[in-house]
Design an enzyme around this catalytic site. Structure first.
Site, PDB file in Angstrom:
ATOM      1  N   GLY A  39       0.808  -1.209   0.000  1.00 36.27           N
ATOM      2  CA  GLY A  39       0.000   0.000   0.000  1.00 36.27           C
ATOM      3  C   GLY A  39       0.840   1.257   0.000  1.00 36.27           C
ATOM      4  CD  GLU A  40       0.702   5.223   4.344  1.00 37.17           C
ATOM      5  OE1 GLU A  40       1.049   6.355   4.018  1.00 37.17           O
ATOM      6  OE2 GLU A  40       0.174   4.985   5.440  1.00 37.17           O
ATOM      7  N   GLY A  83       4.638   1.071  -0.432  1.00 42.84           N
ATOM      8  CA  GLY A  83       5.293   0.601  -1.634  1.00 42.84           C
ATOM      9  C   GLY A  83       5.191  -0.893  -1.844  1.00 42.84           C
ATOM     10  CG  ASP A 119      -6.539  -6.199  -8.799  1.00 45.85           C
ATOM     11  OD1 ASP A 119      -5.977  -7.311  -8.787  1.00 45.85           O
ATOM     12  OD2 ASP A 119      -7.512  -5.918  -8.083  1.00 45.85           O
TER      13      ASP A 119
END
Lengths: 303, 303
Positions: free
Chosen positions: B202-203, B205, B233
């Protein structure tokens, strides 16, 4: 003296899924000075009680830390106890006893006052202000925590307005600014004073932000993380140690310093307390810092 | 046809702190194909119901996606609804209606079967096995989720044993292996089959692991993250699209593909649903991919 640290010195009880230790060396100034000392000469400002083991002071000296700023006070040493969850990303604080730390009034020896680089470890912002008044440093970095963000916001803002850099974790950055987006949080912190914002993200690494520049360093991939206590202060020790060693705060130097910080933090978490730092060599840190390049380097991309 | 994706197609209701959308285009195959199509020719395998808007099919076609594998079934399209928390790192699923997806039996057109690269989106592992039986791809990547890890572990293991790569997030990797340390988790997943493990964070990486090699890409620093739905995705679409475009799975190519994936994911989250992907240009993605280098590049370090 190029670099001075002011911070806590503690005797910690720590439990992780991999074991536990009691009355082990801890505190921000301890982790910071043991890591920074691998890179530069560090002056240490902190307070210990009568129960502090002489071995701790001897370790600092043996590692080249200047301990003339270490004060010995009546009563007991600061105590902290914590237990980490299975994933090591969360911990519960079981005990905090300020003891002699409660009446600590940091005093910098004369030559410490002239040091060019200063790190204000995680202590009450009013003490950080006292230290700032004594120092003529040209580059000052600070650390803080949620406890002061909510408990001493006015003093904290005064410190923020006077420092060049802050090391802070994601959650604290969000608490301090009310911004959940980390880019916005960093920008908000710039407005409060620090031109350089260093966000510590534990197992996800670290990022630094200055103006509209960003640099990211991953955490070194380790199979055995034993005790995350002190990782942030070890990062700060490597970061400030690098800056002081090269007497440089260019963007390139700050990026290199971030890798140095990540390198030192990666060793720190491989054993309980400061055990991994006791005999760490310059060759070991040089080898690991070099290995960082492969973690993020990639050939030019053709999309 | 170089790359084929099999996955879900949905109509999503999504609420984030920045707004909400209803019956918006979603599903793993949608995000994957719209991002991969910027890099290579993609064959799309999925199912929609009678209520699916023609506009969705037209968008895929307009973006160059081959939709001969898109099946139109009786009944309603798959529906999903979720609400994100303030920090966007957590979300609550409010609704899941399988509808026509419940009896989906993927069928690959003949030339899809010969495609060299295949992505098995997050669908029931038994369907992923069906698709594997129809394909002669030489490089297969899969996605999965906690629901299948706990709900269909045997089928999932059969898929794992037959694929080359997996995209998975931290929490799923820990659930799948019982290892909280991500390096150990990746190694454990290697033993289950996939030689390449792609951890989506996620945030924070993404990281890829193969044997004892690791590569990290940060998430692109964005001031406005509006809707994280489909980020994983979109990452996978950029990642597999890059590999297929260059017909290369060397370590260097995989590192570049990780940057391509991070680039596409960074656009995807800047608007609700697939809105940011509707008119995204090759020039835009090329410019952002180039900006990634500055985020992690640093001069040689002297400690």
């Amino acid at each position: 003296m190029d670099l001075v640290v002011v911070g806590s010195v503690g005797l910690d009880d720590v439990e992780t899924p991999f074991g536990k230790v009691e009355r082990a060396l801890g505190g921000s100034a301890i982790y910071f000075s043991l890591t920074a000392a691998l890179l530069t000469r560090v002056g240490f400002v902190g307070v210990v009680g009568e129960d502090f083991p002489e071995e701790g002071v001897e370790l600092l000296k043996a590692r080249g830390v200047d301990v003339r700023g270490l004060e010995r006070a009546a009563g007991k040493t600061f105590r902290w106890s914590g237990r980490y969850h299975e994933d090591l990303n969360h911990r519960d604080t079981l005990l905090t006893e300020l003891n002699c730390f409660e009446h600590f009034s940091p005093k910098l020896p004369d030559d410490y006052r002239a040091a060019k680089y200063l790190f204000l470890g995680n202590i009450h912002p009013s003490l950080q202000l006292d230290v700032l008044d004594q120092s003529s440093a040209s580059f000052v970095a600070m650390d803080t925590m949620n406890f002061w963000i909510s408990g001493a916001p006015d003093d904290l803002r005064r410190v923020l307005a006077r420092v060049d850099a802050i090391t802070i974790n994601d959650e604290e950055a969000r608490d301090l600014t009310g911004q959940s987006n980390i880019v916005r949080a960093a920008r908000e912190i710039h407005r409060l004073g620090p031109k350089l914002v260093v966000i510590k993200r534990g197992e996800y690494g670290a990022l630094i932000a200055r103006d509209d520049e960003y640099f990211f360093a991953p955490a070194f991939p380790l199979e055995d993380v034993v005790d995350p206590t002190g990782a942030g202060d070890s990062f700060a020790g490597g970061f400030m140690g690098y800056i002081a060693r090269h007497d440089a705060t260019s963007w390139a130097a700050l990026c290199q310093a971030t890798i140095a910080g990540s390198t030192l933090a990666s060793f720190s978490v491989e054993a309980f307390s400061v055990d991994a730092l006791r005999s760490l060599t310059h060759d070991q840190i040089t080898a690991r810092a070099a290995a960082f390049r492969r973690l993020t380097d990639f050939p030019a991309i053709v999309l």
